[in-house]
Design a protein around this motif. Sequence first.
Motif, PDB file in Angstrom:
ATOM      1  N   LYS A  31       0.819  -1.202   0.000  1.00  0.00           N
ATOM      2  CA  LYS A  31       0.000   0.000   0.000  1.00  0.00           C
ATOM      3  C   LYS A  31       0.861   1.265   0.000  1.00  0.00           C
ATOM      4  CE  LYS A  31      -4.042   1.646   2.462  1.00  0.00           C
ATOM      5  NZ  LYS A  31      -4.953   1.375   3.574  1.00  0.00           N
ATOM      6  N   ASP A  32       0.470   2.233  -0.816  1.00  0.00           N
ATOM      7  CA  ASP A  32       1.181   3.510  -0.853  1.00  0.00           C
ATOM      8  C   ASP A  32       0.895   4.308   0.414  1.00  0.00           C
ATOM      9  OD1 ASP A  32       2.283   3.065  -3.371  1.00  0.00           O
ATOM     10  OD2 ASP A  32       0.566   3.958  -4.409  1.00  0.00           O
ATOM     11  N   LEU A  33       1.881   5.083   0.820  1.00  0.00           N
ATOM     12  CA  LEU A  33       1.742   5.901   2.016  1.00  0.00           C
ATOM     13  C   LEU A  33       1.218   7.289   1.693  1.00  0.00           C
ATOM     14  CD1 LEU A  33       5.138   5.121   3.811  1.00  0.00           C
ATOM     15  CD2 LEU A  33       2.908   4.068   4.213  1.00  0.00           C
ATOM     16  N   PHE A  34       0.473   7.857   2.626  1.00  0.00           N
ATOM     17  CA  PHE A  34       0.073   9.257   2.550  1.00  0.00           C
ATOM     18  C   PHE A  34       1.267  10.109   2.988  1.00  0.00           C
ATOM     19  CE2 PHE A  34      -4.117   7.217   3.135  1.00  0.00           C
ATOM     20  CZ  PHE A  34      -4.779   7.768   2.040  1.00  0.00           C
ATOM     21  N   PRO A  35       1.274  11.391   2.646  1.00  0.00           N
ATOM     22  CA  PRO A  35       2.415  12.246   3.011  1.00  0.00           C
ATOM     23  C   PRO A  35       2.749  12.228   4.504  1.00  0.00           C
ATOM     24  CG  PRO A  35       1.083  13.362   1.381  1.00  0.00           C
ATOM     25  CD  PRO A  35       0.333  12.111   1.764  1.00  0.00           C
ATOM     26  N   HIS A  36       1.737  12.244   5.381  1.00  0.00           N
ATOM     27  CA  HIS A  36       2.041  12.227   6.818  1.00  0.00           C
ATOM     28  C   HIS A  36       2.702  10.916   7.241  1.00  0.00           C
ATOM     29  CE1 HIS A  36      -1.843  10.090   7.024  1.00  0.00           C
ATOM     30  NE2 HIS A  36      -1.411   9.605   8.180  1.00  0.00           N
ATOM     31  N   GLN A  37       2.371   9.827   6.545  1.00  0.00           N
ATOM     32  CA  GLN A  37       2.980   8.538   6.856  1.00  0.00           C
ATOM     33  C   GLN A  37       4.429   8.476   6.354  1.00  0.00           C
ATOM     34  OE1 GLN A  37      -0.102   6.345   4.853  1.00  0.00           O
ATOM     35  NE2 GLN A  37      -1.002   5.663   6.796  1.00  0.00           N
ATOM     36  N   ALA A  93       6.442  10.279   8.827  1.00  0.00           N
ATOM     37  CA  ALA A  93       6.639   9.485  10.045  1.00  0.00           C
ATOM     38  C   ALA A  93       7.696   8.400   9.832  1.00  0.00           C
ATOM     39  CB  ALA A  93       5.316   8.865  10.491  1.00  0.00           C
ATOM     40  N   VAL A  94       7.648   7.713   8.692  1.00  0.00           N
ATOM     41  CA  VAL A  94       8.650   6.688   8.394  1.00  0.00           C
ATOM     42  C   VAL A  94      10.041   7.307   8.385  1.00  0.00           C
ATOM     43  CG1 VAL A  94       9.538   5.126   6.602  1.00  0.00           C
ATOM     44  CG2 VAL A  94       7.091   5.130   7.161  1.00  0.00           C
ATOM     45  N   ASP A  95      10.188   8.435   7.708  1.00  0.00           N
ATOM     46  CA  ASP A  95      11.494   9.114   7.650  1.00  0.00           C
ATOM     47  C   ASP A  95      11.969   9.516   9.050  1.00  0.00           C
ATOM     48  OD1 ASP A  95      11.489   8.816   4.903  1.00  0.00           O
ATOM     49  OD2 ASP A  95      10.865  10.887   4.501  1.00  0.00           O
ATOM     50  N   ALA A  96      11.046   9.994   9.886  1.00  0.00           N
ATOM     51  CA  ALA A  96      11.412  10.403  11.248  1.00  0.00           C
ATOM     52  C   ALA A  96      11.869   9.199  12.073  1.00  0.00           C
ATOM     53  CB  ALA A  96      10.237  11.109  11.922  1.00  0.00           C
ATOM     54  N   VAL A  97      11.190   8.076  11.939  1.00  0.00           N
ATOM     55  CA  VAL A  97      11.583   6.869  12.668  1.00  0.00           C
ATOM     56  C   VAL A  97      12.965   6.404  12.211  1.00  0.00           C
ATOM     57  CG1 VAL A  97      11.060   4.416  13.012  1.00  0.00           C
ATOM     58  CG2 VAL A  97       9.231   6.114  13.173  1.00  0.00           C
ATOM     59  N   THR A 121      -5.805   7.885  16.078  1.00  0.00           N
ATOM     60  CA  THR A 121      -6.390   6.600  15.726  1.00  0.00           C
ATOM     61  C   THR A 121      -6.768   6.612  14.250  1.00  0.00           C
ATOM     62  OG1 THR A 121      -7.259   6.365  17.959  1.00  0.00           O
ATOM     63  CG2 THR A 121      -8.304   5.035  16.239  1.00  0.00           C
ATOM     64  N   GLY A 122      -6.414   5.545  13.553  1.00  0.00           N
ATOM     65  CA  GLY A 122      -6.761   5.430  12.136  1.00  0.00           C
ATOM     66  C   GLY A 122      -5.820   6.143  11.189  1.00  0.00           C
ATOM     67  N   SER A 123      -4.726   6.680  11.708  1.00  0.00           N
ATOM     68  CA  SER A 123      -3.808   7.429  10.841  1.00  0.00           C
ATOM     69  C   SER A 123      -2.763   6.547  10.168  1.00  0.00           C
ATOM     70  CB  SER A 123      -3.126   8.544  11.641  1.00  0.00           C
ATOM     71  OG  SER A 123      -2.370   7.982  12.698  1.00  0.00           O
ATOM     72  N   GLY A 124      -2.755   5.252  10.486  1.00  0.00           N
ATOM     73  CA  GLY A 124      -1.865   4.339   9.780  1.00  0.00           C
ATOM     74  C   GLY A 124      -0.567   4.012  10.491  1.00  0.00           C
ATOM     75  N   LYS A 125      -0.583   3.976  11.809  1.00  0.00           N
ATOM     76  CA  LYS A 125       0.644   3.672  12.552  1.00  0.00           C
ATOM     77  C   LYS A 125       1.148   2.263  12.262  1.00  0.00           C
ATOM     78  CE  LYS A 125      -1.311   4.878  16.436  1.00  0.00           C
ATOM     79  NZ  LYS A 125      -2.559   5.499  15.967  1.00  0.00           N
ATOM     80  N   THR A 126       0.237   1.311  12.093  1.00  0.00           N
ATOM     81  CA  THR A 126       0.652  -0.055  11.794  1.00  0.00           C
ATOM     82  C   THR A 126       1.329  -0.130  10.433  1.00  0.00           C
ATOM     83  OG1 THR A 126      -1.123  -0.925  13.177  1.00  0.00           O
ATOM     84  CG2 THR A 126      -0.177  -2.433  11.551  1.00  0.00           C
ATOM     85  N   LEU A 127       0.782   0.548   9.454  1.00  0.00           N
ATOM     86  CA  LEU A 127       1.392   0.600   8.131  1.00  0.00           C
ATOM     87  C   LEU A 127       2.760   1.275   8.195  1.00  0.00           C
ATOM     88  CD1 LEU A 127       1.246   0.125   5.088  1.00  0.00           C
ATOM     89  CD2 LEU A 127      -0.046   2.260   4.893  1.00  0.00           C
ATOM     90  N   ILE A 128       2.872   2.315   8.998  1.00  0.00           N
ATOM     91  CA  ILE A 128       4.160   3.000   9.188  1.00  0.00           C
ATOM     92  C   ILE A 128       5.189   2.001   9.720  1.00  0.00           C
ATOM     93  CG2 ILE A 128       5.356   4.731  10.599  1.00  0.00           C
ATOM     94  CD1 ILE A 128       2.677   6.395  10.354  1.00  0.00           C
ATOM     95  N   GLY A 154       0.801  -3.842   3.855  1.00  0.00           N
ATOM     96  CA  GLY A 154       1.887  -2.868   3.779  1.00  0.00           C
ATOM     97  C   GLY A 154       3.094  -3.357   3.011  1.00  0.00           C
ATOM     98  N   GLY A 155       3.064  -4.607   2.552  1.00  0.00           N
ATOM     99  CA  GLY A 155       4.149  -5.125   1.735  1.00  0.00           C
ATOM    100  C   GLY A 155       5.077  -6.103   2.423  1.00  0.00           C
ATOM    101  N   ARG A 156       4.811  -6.441   3.678  1.00  0.00           N
ATOM    102  CA  ARG A 156       5.678  -7.378   4.389  1.00  0.00           C
ATOM    103  C   ARG A 156       5.533  -8.766   3.780  1.00  0.00           C
ATOM    104  NH1 ARG A 156      10.319  -7.480   7.275  1.00  0.00           N
ATOM    105  NH2 ARG A 156      10.349  -9.243   8.705  1.00  0.00           N
ATOM    106  N   THR A 157       6.654  -9.374   3.445  1.00  0.00           N
ATOM    107  CA  THR A 157       6.657 -10.723   2.894  1.00  0.00           C
ATOM    108  C   THR A 157       7.314 -11.668   3.888  1.00  0.00           C
ATOM    109  OG1 THR A 157       8.770 -10.332   1.786  1.00  0.00           O
ATOM    110  CG2 THR A 157       6.771  -9.852   0.524  1.00  0.00           C
TER     111      THR A 157
END
Length: 196
Positions: free
Chosen positions: A4-10, A13-17, A42-49, A82-85
């Motif tokens: 799944k593609d990420l939204f800009p806020h996600q 967040a990934v870059d910050a982590v 809640t619902g902002s996609g933390k699991t996907l991040i 999220g693409g995890r294999t």
Amino acid sequence: MPGKDLFPHQVEAVDAVLRALQAPASGHLPAEGLRTQVIAATGSGKTLIAAKVAGKLAARRVLVLVPTLDLLTQTAAAWREGGRTGAMAGVCRLPAKDSDGVPCTTDPAELVAWVRGLDQVTVFATYAAVGRSILQRAHAQGLGVWDLMVADEAHQHQRGRGQAVGSRARPGQDPGGPPALHDRHHPDLGSCRGRS
């Protein structure tokens, strides 16, 4: 990483982590290792991040902690989305008919056997499994170290003085390995190493 593609806020967040989990330029790490939090609505996609961070870190052995059985299967599905294999396993008492294809066990020896020799594996465990020392016993029986630990809903399960139970860590004993991120052993979760 596919998925799944990420939204800009996600993406932000990934870059910050990823920045937070970089070894300091000095090479001297804090005694507690490197840890970070993602705080978002809640619902902002933390699991996907979290799934995307694992991919960006090339983390092959990942432990994901969740508070409930329902969230275990939901989180596993979100990581796949999220693409995890690679293989996935659950450490909980969830029966096969309710596990959405994620094999689950509370037997440390069975968990060790399931993940032995796998190139990539994501293990989802409930906090209750940690409380019963299932992971600790599995590590004593030969379960390898984690490249990344993710504590989902960790605000509900802190270990005193604001310390979350998850962290990213290092293979400190391998001088030819990647940079050190954390060399402490968590008494309930086992050792964790990281790759940069």
